[in-house]
Write a protein that holds these residues in place. Structure first.
Motif, PDB file in Angstrom:
ATOM      1  N   GLY A   1       0.779  -1.227   0.000  1.00 39.50           N
ATOM      2  CA  GLY A   1       0.000   0.000   0.000  1.00 39.50           C
ATOM      3  C   GLY A   1       0.806   1.270   0.000  1.00 39.50           C
ATOM      4  O   GLY A   1       0.247   2.363  -0.104  1.00 39.50           O
ATOM      5  N   ARG A   2       2.125   1.154   0.105  1.00 38.48           N
ATOM      6  CA  ARG A   2       2.942   2.359   0.287  1.00 38.48           C
ATOM      7  C   ARG A   2       3.713   2.782  -0.960  1.00 38.48           C
ATOM      8  O   ARG A   2       4.573   3.643  -0.902  1.00 38.48           O
ATOM      9  CB  ARG A   2       3.944   2.145   1.437  1.00 38.48           C
ATOM     10  CG  ARG A   2       3.332   1.676   2.746  1.00 38.48           C
ATOM     11  CD  ARG A   2       2.188   2.585   3.210  1.00 38.48           C
ATOM     12  NE  ARG A   2       1.703   2.203   4.523  1.00 38.48           N
ATOM     13  CZ  ARG A   2       0.544   1.584   4.745  1.00 38.48           C
ATOM     14  NH1 ARG A   2      -0.242   1.260   3.730  1.00 38.48           N
ATOM     15  NH2 ARG A   2       0.162   1.293   5.969  1.00 38.48           N
ATOM     16  N   ALA A   3       3.395   2.196  -2.103  1.00 37.90           N
ATOM     17  CA  ALA A   3       4.114   2.531  -3.331  1.00 37.90           C
ATOM     18  C   ALA A   3       4.067   4.027  -3.660  1.00 37.90           C
ATOM     19  O   ALA A   3       5.087   4.599  -4.073  1.00 37.90           O
ATOM     20  CB  ALA A   3       3.587   1.706  -4.498  1.00 37.90           C
ATOM     21  N   PRO A   4       2.923   4.710  -3.508  1.00 43.37           N
ATOM     22  CA  PRO A   4       2.909   6.144  -3.813  1.00 43.37           C
ATOM     23  C   PRO A   4       3.833   6.951  -2.904  1.00 43.37           C
ATOM     24  O   PRO A   4       4.422   7.949  -3.342  1.00 43.37           O
ATOM     25  CB  PRO A   4       1.444   6.543  -3.595  1.00 43.37           C
ATOM     26  CG  PRO A   4       0.682   5.278  -3.738  1.00 43.37           C
ATOM     27  CD  PRO A   4       1.574   4.217  -3.180  1.00 43.37           C
ATOM     28  N   CYS A   5       3.961   6.521  -1.645  1.00 43.78           N
ATOM     29  CA  CYS A   5       4.861   7.220  -0.726  1.00 43.78           C
ATOM     30  C   CYS A   5       6.311   7.057  -1.167  1.00 43.78           C
ATOM     31  O   CYS A   5       7.096   8.018  -1.171  1.00 43.78           O
ATOM     32  CB  CYS A   5       4.696   6.689   0.695  1.00 43.78           C
ATOM     33  SG  CYS A   5       3.018   6.765   1.324  1.00 43.78           S
ATOM     34  N   VAL A   6       6.669   5.827  -1.532  1.00 44.41           N
ATOM     35  CA  VAL A   6       8.028   5.562  -2.005  1.00 44.41           C
ATOM     36  C   VAL A   6       8.291   6.330  -3.292  1.00 44.41           C
ATOM     37  O   VAL A   6       9.356   6.943  -3.471  1.00 44.41           O
ATOM     38  CB  VAL A   6       8.247   4.051  -2.202  1.00 44.41           C
ATOM     39  CG1 VAL A   6       9.611   3.780  -2.818  1.00 44.41           C
ATOM     40  CG2 VAL A   6       8.108   3.310  -0.873  1.00 44.41           C
ATOM     41  N   ALA A   7       7.325   6.316  -4.195  1.00 44.61           N
ATOM     42  CA  ALA A   7       7.484   7.046  -5.457  1.00 44.61           C
ATOM     43  C   ALA A   7       7.640   8.540  -5.218  1.00 44.61           C
ATOM     44  O   ALA A   7       8.408   9.218  -5.916  1.00 44.61           O
ATOM     45  CB  ALA A   7       6.286   6.779  -6.362  1.00 44.61           C
TER      46      ALA A   7
ATOM     47  N   ASN B   1       4.368  14.753  -9.259  1.00 44.98           N
ATOM     48  CA  ASN B   1       4.562  14.562 -10.699  1.00 44.98           C
ATOM     49  C   ASN B   1       5.049  13.142 -10.986  1.00 44.98           C
ATOM     50  O   ASN B   1       6.187  12.907 -11.379  1.00 44.98           O
ATOM     51  CB  ASN B   1       5.562  15.587 -11.243  1.00 44.98           C
ATOM     52  CG  ASN B   1       5.646  15.554 -12.761  1.00 44.98           C
ATOM     53  OD1 ASN B   1       4.648  15.342 -13.440  1.00 44.98           O
ATOM     54  ND2 ASN B   1       6.835  15.744 -13.292  1.00 44.98           N
ATOM     55  N   ILE B   2       4.139  12.184 -10.753  1.00 49.87           N
ATOM     56  CA  ILE B   2       4.439  10.771 -10.990  1.00 49.87           C
ATOM     57  C   ILE B   2       3.302  10.151 -11.789  1.00 49.87           C
ATOM     58  O   ILE B   2       2.248  10.773 -11.994  1.00 49.87           O
ATOM     59  CB  ILE B   2       4.634   9.975  -9.678  1.00 49.87           C
ATOM     60  CG1 ILE B   2       3.335   9.953  -8.858  1.00 49.87           C
ATOM     61  CG2 ILE B   2       5.791  10.555  -8.855  1.00 49.87           C
ATOM     62  CD1 ILE B   2       3.381   9.045  -7.641  1.00 49.87           C
ATOM     63  N   THR B   3       3.507   8.933 -12.234  1.00 47.27           N
ATOM     64  CA  THR B   3       2.489   8.184 -12.962  1.00 47.27           C
ATOM     65  C   THR B   3       2.111   6.956 -12.141  1.00 47.27           C
ATOM     66  O   THR B   3       2.982   6.182 -11.752  1.00 47.27           O
ATOM     67  CB  THR B   3       3.027   7.738 -14.337  1.00 47.27           C
ATOM     68  OG1 THR B   3       3.411   8.899 -15.082  1.00 47.27           O
ATOM     69  CG2 THR B   3       1.970   6.957 -15.103  1.00 47.27           C
ATOM     70  N   VAL B   4       0.840   6.796 -11.868  1.00 47.56           N
ATOM     71  CA  VAL B   4       0.351   5.651 -11.096  1.00 47.56           C
ATOM     72  C   VAL B   4      -0.487   4.764 -12.008  1.00 47.56           C
ATOM     73  O   VAL B   4      -1.424   5.239 -12.651  1.00 47.56           O
ATOM     74  CB  VAL B   4      -0.485   6.106  -9.886  1.00 47.56           C
ATOM     75  CG1 VAL B   4      -1.109   4.901  -9.184  1.00 47.56           C
ATOM     76  CG2 VAL B   4       0.376   6.895  -8.908  1.00 47.56           C
ATOM     77  N   ILE B   5      -0.137   3.491 -12.063  1.00 53.32           N
ATOM     78  CA  ILE B   5      -0.883   2.530 -12.859  1.00 53.32           C
ATOM     79  C   ILE B   5      -1.455   1.485 -11.911  1.00 53.32           C
ATOM     80  O   ILE B   5      -0.716   0.782 -11.219  1.00 53.32           O
ATOM     81  CB  ILE B   5       0.006   1.877 -13.930  1.00 53.32           C
ATOM     82  CG1 ILE B   5       0.535   2.959 -14.868  1.00 53.32           C
ATOM     83  CG2 ILE B   5      -0.763   0.813 -14.706  1.00 53.32           C
ATOM     84  CD1 ILE B   5       1.590   2.482 -15.834  1.00 53.32           C
ATOM     85  N   CYS B   6      -2.781   1.412 -11.859  1.00 54.66           N
ATOM     86  CA  CYS B   6      -3.476   0.498 -10.949  1.00 54.66           C
ATOM     87  C   CYS B   6      -4.161  -0.589 -11.754  1.00 54.66           C
ATOM     88  O   CYS B   6      -5.050  -0.305 -12.568  1.00 54.66           O
ATOM     89  CB  CYS B   6      -4.498   1.263 -10.115  1.00 54.66           C
ATOM     90  SG  CYS B   6      -5.589   0.213  -9.128  1.00 54.66           S
ATOM     91  N   ILE B   7      -3.750  -1.834 -11.543  1.00 55.17           N
ATOM     92  CA  ILE B   7      -4.383  -2.973 -12.205  1.00 55.17           C
ATOM     93  C   ILE B   7      -5.504  -3.483 -11.305  1.00 55.17           C
ATOM     94  O   ILE B   7      -5.262  -4.032 -10.237  1.00 55.17           O
ATOM     95  CB  ILE B   7      -3.361  -4.099 -12.476  1.00 55.17           C
ATOM     96  CG1 ILE B   7      -2.124  -3.535 -13.166  1.00 55.17           C
ATOM     97  CG2 ILE B   7      -4.005  -5.203 -13.300  1.00 55.17           C
ATOM     98  CD1 ILE B   7      -2.401  -2.807 -14.460  1.00 55.17           C
TER      99      ILE B   7
END
Length: 252
Positions: free
Chosen positions: A76-82, A120-126
Motif C-alpha cells: 500500500g505504500r508505493a505512492p509514498c516511495v514514489a 509529478n508521478i504516474t500511477v498505474i493500478c491494475i
C-alpha cells in the motif's frame, strides 16, 4: 523474380529483459499491461531515466521483467516511495505499478494523499477486483455479488459495503491532472489502454503533474474462470460497475 523486402513489425520491447521469467497465471492481464508500459517507455526513449516502484502483490517482481531500476515498497505504500524517489531525483521518470488490493484497499489513503499533493508521478493500478496473489480474497473494488474466498456467497452491500471506485475518487483530488479507467478484454480495449498509459507518461515528462490510469484486468485463477470466461466477465459484468472513460484531463 522480385526480391521480398523484410520488415520487422513486432518485437520484444528493449525495456523488457531478454531472459525474463513469466510467472503470471494463464490468462492474467499483467503481462499485457507490462508490455504496454515497456512499449511506451521505448517510444519516449526514457528507459535509462525511468524508475519503477513495485508494490506487494502480483506486481512485486517487476525487476524480473523490466530492464529498469526498480524500488520495492511495503503493501500500500508505493505512492509514498514514489514520492520520495521523485523528489530526490526530479529528473527521473517515476511510476508505480499496483493492484487494486494495494492501491484501492490497503493503500487507499496513500493513493488519495499523493494525488492531493499533485506529485509529478504516474500511477498505474491494475484492478482485478480481488487479492490475486494471496488466495483471491475480496478487495475494496470487488463488485456486488462477486464470489471470492472471503465472500463465498457473493459480496453483499449490507455486510461488506459497496465497491470502491478508485478512479472517480482520485479524479476529485485537485492535484490530479489526468485520470482514466481502461480495460483489457479485446484488441480495441488494449489499444485504448496503451493510449492512456502513454498519455500519463507524457504528462510526467512535460512536468504537468499526477496521472492515474486504472486498468480493469482479468484474474482467471482468483475468479475461478477460464481465460476466455474471464474476458467475458470483464466485458459483461465488471465494467458495469467500474465504468470506462476519462474522469479528468486538464492537460489539454
Amino acid at each position: 523474380m522480385s526480391e521480398l523486402m523484410e520488415k520487422t513489425v513486432f518485437q520484444r520491447p528493449k525495456t523488457i529483459k531478454e531472459d525474463y521469467e513469466y510467472t503470471f497465471c494463464p490468462g492474467c492481464g499483467h503481462g499485457i499491461v507490462l508490455r504496454l508500459i515497456a512499449e511506451c517507455l521505448d517510444e519516449f526513449d526514457v528507459q535509462g531515466d525511468t524508475i519503477a516502484v513495485a508494490s506487494v502483490g502480483c506486481s512485486i517482481c517487476l525487476e524480473k521483467y523490466f530492464d529498469l531500476d526498480v524500488v520495492g515498497s511495503s503493501h500500500g505504500r508505493a505512492p509514498c516511495v514514489a514520492t520520495g524517489v521523485k523528489r530526490a531525483r526530479p529528473n527521473k521518470i517515476v511510476f508505480t505499478y499496483q493492484g487494486d488490493g494495494d492501491a484501492a484497499t490497503i493503500g487507499m489513503n496513500e493513493t488519495i494523499h499523493t494525488a492531493l499533493r499533485g506529485e509529478n508521478i504516474t500511477v498505474i493500478c491494475i484492478n482485478n477486483t480481488n487479492f490475486g496473489m494471496t488466495g483471491g480474497q475480496a478487495s475494496a473494488t470487488s463488485v456486488l455479488g462477486q464470489k471470492t474466498t472471503t465472500t463465498p456467497l457473493g459480496r453483499d452491500s449490507k455486510m461488506f459495503g459497496y465497491p470502491v471506485k478508485i478512479a472517480e475518487m482520485v479524479a476529485q483530488c485537485d492535484g490530479a491532472v489526468y485520470v482514466e479507467r481502461c480495460a483489457i478484454y479485446n484488441p480495441k480495449s488494449i489499444i485504448q489502454t496503451k493510449r492512456a498509459i502513454k498519455h500519463a507518461f507524457e504528462n510526467q515528462i512535460k512536468g504537468l503533474g499526477y496521472s492515474f490510469v486504472e486498468v480493469v484486468s482479468a484474474c482467471p485463477t482468483g475468479w475461478k474462470k477460464t481465460p476466455v470466461q474471464a474476458l467475458k466477465y470483464i466485458e459483461e459484468e465488471l465494467i458495469k460497475t467500474h465504468k470506462l472513460g476519462v474522469f479528468k484531463d486538464i492537460t489539454k
